[in-house]
Design a protein around this motif. Structure first.
Motif, PDB file in Angstrom:
ATOM      1  N   PRO B 209       0.804  -1.232   0.000  1.00 17.83           N
ATOM      2  CA  PRO B 209       0.000   0.000   0.000  1.00 17.83           C
ATOM      3  C   PRO B 209       0.831   1.274   0.000  1.00 17.83           C
ATOM      4  O   PRO B 209       0.404   2.289  -0.575  1.00 17.83           O
ATOM      5  N   VAL B 210       2.013   1.246   0.598  1.00 12.55           N
ATOM      6  CA  VAL B 210       2.862   2.449   0.559  1.00 12.55           C
ATOM      7  C   VAL B 210       3.254   2.746  -0.895  1.00 12.55           C
ATOM      8  O   VAL B 210       3.187   3.893  -1.347  1.00 12.55           O
ATOM      9  N   ILE B 211       3.629   1.692  -1.631  1.00 13.43           N
ATOM     10  CA  ILE B 211       3.994   1.873  -3.042  1.00 13.43           C
ATOM     11  C   ILE B 211       2.802   2.402  -3.844  1.00 13.43           C
ATOM     12  O   ILE B 211       2.934   3.329  -4.649  1.00 13.43           O
ATOM     13  N   SER B 212       1.612   1.835  -3.584  1.00 17.77           N
ATOM     14  CA  SER B 212       0.412   2.327  -4.282  1.00 17.77           C
ATOM     15  C   SER B 212       0.171   3.800  -4.006  1.00 17.77           C
ATOM     16  O   SER B 212      -0.119   4.582  -4.914  1.00 17.77           O
ATOM     17  N   LEU B 213       0.250   4.180  -2.733  1.00 14.90           N
ATOM     18  CA  LEU B 213       0.027   5.579  -2.362  1.00 14.90           C
ATOM     19  C   LEU B 213       1.051   6.497  -3.031  1.00 14.90           C
ATOM     20  O   LEU B 213       0.700   7.582  -3.507  1.00 14.90           O
ATOM     21  N   ALA B 214       2.300   6.055  -3.057  1.00 10.90           N
ATOM     22  CA  ALA B 214       3.350   6.879  -3.668  1.00 10.90           C
ATOM     23  C   ALA B 214       3.036   7.111  -5.144  1.00 10.90           C
ATOM     24  O   ALA B 214       3.175   8.222  -5.656  1.00 10.90           O
ATOM     25  N   LYS B 215       2.575   6.044  -5.816  1.00  8.37           N
ATOM     26  CA  LYS B 215       2.230   6.178  -7.235  1.00  8.37           C
ATOM     27  C   LYS B 215       1.079   7.148  -7.445  1.00  8.37           C
ATOM     28  O   LYS B 215       0.987   7.813  -8.472  1.00  8.37           O
ATOM     29  N   GLY B 217       0.681   9.741  -5.687  1.00 10.86           N
ATOM     30  CA  GLY B 217       1.138  11.099  -5.370  1.00 10.86           C
ATOM     31  C   GLY B 217       1.108  11.464  -3.896  1.00 10.86           C
ATOM     32  O   GLY B 217       1.342  12.626  -3.552  1.00 10.86           O
ATOM     33  N   GLU B 218       0.837  10.500  -3.007  1.00 11.70           N
ATOM     34  CA  GLU B 218       0.834  10.830  -1.573  1.00 11.70           C
ATOM     35  C   GLU B 218       2.263  11.156  -1.143  1.00 11.70           C
ATOM     36  O   GLU B 218       3.189  10.374  -1.357  1.00 11.70           O
ATOM     37  N   LEU B 219       2.437  12.323  -0.532  1.00 13.18           N
ATOM     38  CA  LEU B 219       3.794  12.840  -0.321  1.00 13.18           C
ATOM     39  C   LEU B 219       4.592  12.057   0.712  1.00 13.18           C
ATOM     40  O   LEU B 219       5.788  11.828   0.536  1.00 13.18           O
ATOM     41  N   ALA B 220       3.943  11.649   1.816  1.00 10.80           N
ATOM     42  CA  ALA B 220       4.687  10.924   2.852  1.00 10.80           C
ATOM     43  C   ALA B 220       5.154   9.574   2.316  1.00 10.80           C
ATOM     44  O   ALA B 220       6.286   9.144   2.585  1.00 10.80           O
ATOM     45  N   ALA B 221       4.303   8.907   1.550  1.00 16.58           N
ATOM     46  CA  ALA B 221       4.681   7.615   0.956  1.00 16.58           C
ATOM     47  C   ALA B 221       5.826   7.813  -0.037  1.00 16.58           C
ATOM     48  O   ALA B 221       6.778   7.021  -0.088  1.00 16.58           O
ATOM     49  N   GLN B 222       5.756   8.885  -0.823  1.00 16.66           N
ATOM     50  CA  GLN B 222       6.844   9.178  -1.774  1.00 16.66           C
ATOM     51  C   GLN B 222       8.146   9.467  -1.035  1.00 16.66           C
ATOM     52  O   GLN B 222       9.232   9.069  -1.477  1.00 16.66           O
TER      53      GLN B 222
END
Lengths: 295, 295
Positions: B209-215, B217-222
Motif C-alpha cells: 500500500p505504501v507503493i500504491s500511495l506513492a504512485k 502522489g501521496e507525499l509521505a509515501a513518496q
C-alpha cells in the motif's frame, strides 16, 4: 501497619516496606511483569509476592502501590493481576500502574514535570493534572527506543559491520575493536549469530563499553552518544509540544545516565535548561505513595 | 538426462527441470531453508525434494544447482544439506549456494555486475572473477535491511505513531490513514500488538500500500520511497568502493521493483547510470547453470 511499594521491571523487582515512622525494609527479587496470561509470569509473581509477605513478618500490609512493566495504563485491564495481589495480601487497597507511570509519580506530582527515561528502551512521560498519560517514544526495539541501550548497542554493531563490509582497518582501542571484543566475534557470520540468537538485553549491554569509550574520547562512541542525546531531546520537546507547556522541569533516569556529564551536557544544551539526574529510590517512593493514598 | 534448478526462499521454493533440448518442467513448492538442524526444516526439505523427484518421473536428474536461503557461503558448512539431497537424488553433482549468490549467478557471470535485491530485506552482491562474495547490507531486520519491504512498513508505522503521539489530524487518503486501515488498528496499543505479535512479513506487507500511495502522489509515501532509494543506492556505491570498479552494470530485483519508475528513476539518478530491472526466471536459469556445470 505497613505500606508496600514495588518497582517491577524486566531486570529485577525492587520493593520497600514502610511503617508509620517511615522505617523501611527493602529488597530485590526476580523480575516480574504484567503478562499474567503467561503461566511462568503468573507463577513468578505469586512467588515474589509471597517472599515479600514473608519479609513483612507478622505485621499486616494495608496498602500497595506498584509499578509493573507490561501492565495496562487502563486499570480495567489489570483485574487479574490485582486478584493475584489480593489472593496473597487480602482485600486491601492496591494500585497497579505501568512502570513509566510509577517512574513519573516517584519524581513528580501530576502535571509537574517531564520524566525522561533511557535504559534498554527510551520514553518520555508527562502526567496531566488529572493523571492522564502523555508519552513520547517507548515504541520498543522493533519500532524505536532510539537513544537508549538497545539502540546504542545496535548502532555500535552497525558501524562495526560497515567497517567489515568496506574492509576498513579496525584499530586497537576503536569502537569497532571493542564491539568485536565484547561480542567475541571476528566477522559478519559471528555478529549475525550474536544478534539473532541472543536476547535483546545482550545487545543493550554493549551500551556500557560504548559509554566508557566515549568518556575516554573515542570519537565514534562519542558520535553515537551525541545522536542518542538528540533523540532523547526530541522526546522531551515532543511532550512539550503536545502539552503546550514550555520549560517544565525534566528529570532523567535509567542506565544511560551512567554516561554522566557527557550526555547530560548535550541534553541540557539541546533542551535549553538544566536537566536533573534522578536520585530517587523508586520502590521506597512507591511505598510512600501507598501510605499517602491511605491517609 | 535432466538438470534441476531450485530457487529456495522464505516465501516459496521455485524449481525447474531442464533436459538436453532445453525443455522445461517447473513448479512452486513450500518454502525451504538451510537450517537443517531444525527438524521441521529438514522434514520440509525432504518432502519438497521428493515432490520434485516425482515430477521428474522416470528420467534421472544428473546435476542440481540450488540457491537456498539460510545456507552458508562456505561449502564446507553445507555438508548436511548436500547429504539430504544425495539421499534422494543419489551421488550426483550438486551445488548449493546461498540465495543471493544464485540471484547473482542467474543474472551475471562472475565479476560482471552488481545484483541489487530489495524484497523483505535488502542486499547488494558482487561475485569476483574467482567467485568470492562481496556484499553490502543484508544484515537482517534487527540491524538493517534499509530500503526494503520490512523497513518501508516500519517507516510507515513510525510516521503513523508520530502522528498519534503528537495528536495530529489523520486525514483520509493519507499514509497514516492507510496504515491504520491496513493494520486494522486505532491507536498505539493496537499497533504495538500488531508489530510485536505478528511475523515480520506482516510488516513488510505494508510496503505494497505504501507503493500504491506513492504512485498516486501521496507525499509521505513518496518520501519513504525516496529515502529507500537512497539506501539502495548506498548499497551499490559501497560495493563499487570495495571492488574499485566504477560503472558496473546494476540489475535490480525483488518485490520493491513493483514501485517501478517511481523508485527506478531515483536510483538511476543516484547511481548516475541506467539500472536494469530483473527479467530472469531464476529457477530456470539455475537449471541452465546445472547443465553448464555438467558440460
Amino acid at each position: 501497619m505497613l505500606t508496600l511499594g514495588i518497582d517491577g521491571g524486566a531486570t529485577a523487582a525492587k520493593w520497600a516496606l514502610r511503617d508509620d515512622s517511615g522505617k523501611i525494609k527493602e529488597g530485590v527479587s526476580e523480575p516480574i511483569d504484567g503478562h499474567t496470561y503467561r503461566p511462568e509470569s503468573k507463577a513468578r509473581l505469586v512467588k515474589v509476592l509471597n517472599e515479600i509477605k514473608a519479609a513483612a513478618g507478622n505485621e499486616k500490609i494495608s496498602a500497595i502501590y506498584a509499578g509493573i512493566t507490561g501492565t495496562s495504563s487502563d486499570p480495567e485491564n489489570n483485574g487479574e493481576i490485582i486478584e493475584i495481589f489480593q489472593s496473597i495480601f487480602g482485600e486491601i487497597e492496591i494500585e497497579i500502574v505501568i512502570d513509566m507511570v510509577l517512574g513519573y509519580r516517584a519524581h513528580f506530582d501530576f502535571g509537574e514535570g517531564i520524566f525522561l527515561y533511557a535504559g534498554t528502551g527510551s520514553i518520555a512521560t508527562y502526567l496531566t493534572e488529572t493523571g492522564k498519560v502523555v508519552r513520547a517514544g517507548g515504541w520498543g526495539y522493533l519500532l524505536g527506543d532510539e537513544g537508549a541501550g538497545y539502540w546504542i548497542g545496535r548502532e555500535a554493531i552497525r558501524r562495526t559491520l560497515t567497517a567489515i563490509d568496506t574492509k576498513s582497518a579496525i584499530t586497537k582501542g576503536s569502537l569497532e575493536a571493542e564491539v568485536l571484543d565484547f561480542t567475541k566475534c571476528k566477522d559478519w557470520n559471528g555478529i549475525k549469530e550474536f544478534v539473532y540468537s541472543k536476547d535483546r538485553s545482550a545487545i543493550a549491554a554493549l551500551a556500557k563499553p560504548v559509554i566508557s569509550l566515549a568518556k575516554k574520547g573515542e570519537l565514534a562512541a562519542q558520535d553515537i552518544l551525541a545522536i542518542a542525546a538528540d533523540y532523547l531531546i526530541d522526546l522531551v520537546l515532543q511532550i512539550e509540544s503536545v502539552v503546550a507547556k514550555p520549560d517544565l522541569p525534566v528529570i532523567f533516569a535509567g542506565g544511560i545516565t551512567e554516561a554522566g556529564d557527557f550526555i547530560i551536557d548535550l541534553i541540557n544544551i539541546g533542551i535549553g535548561r538544566e536537566v536533573s539526574l534522578s536520585k530517587v529510590r523508586i520502590a521506597n517512593r512507591a511505598a510512600e505513595i501507598a501510605a499517602e493514598n491511605l491517609a
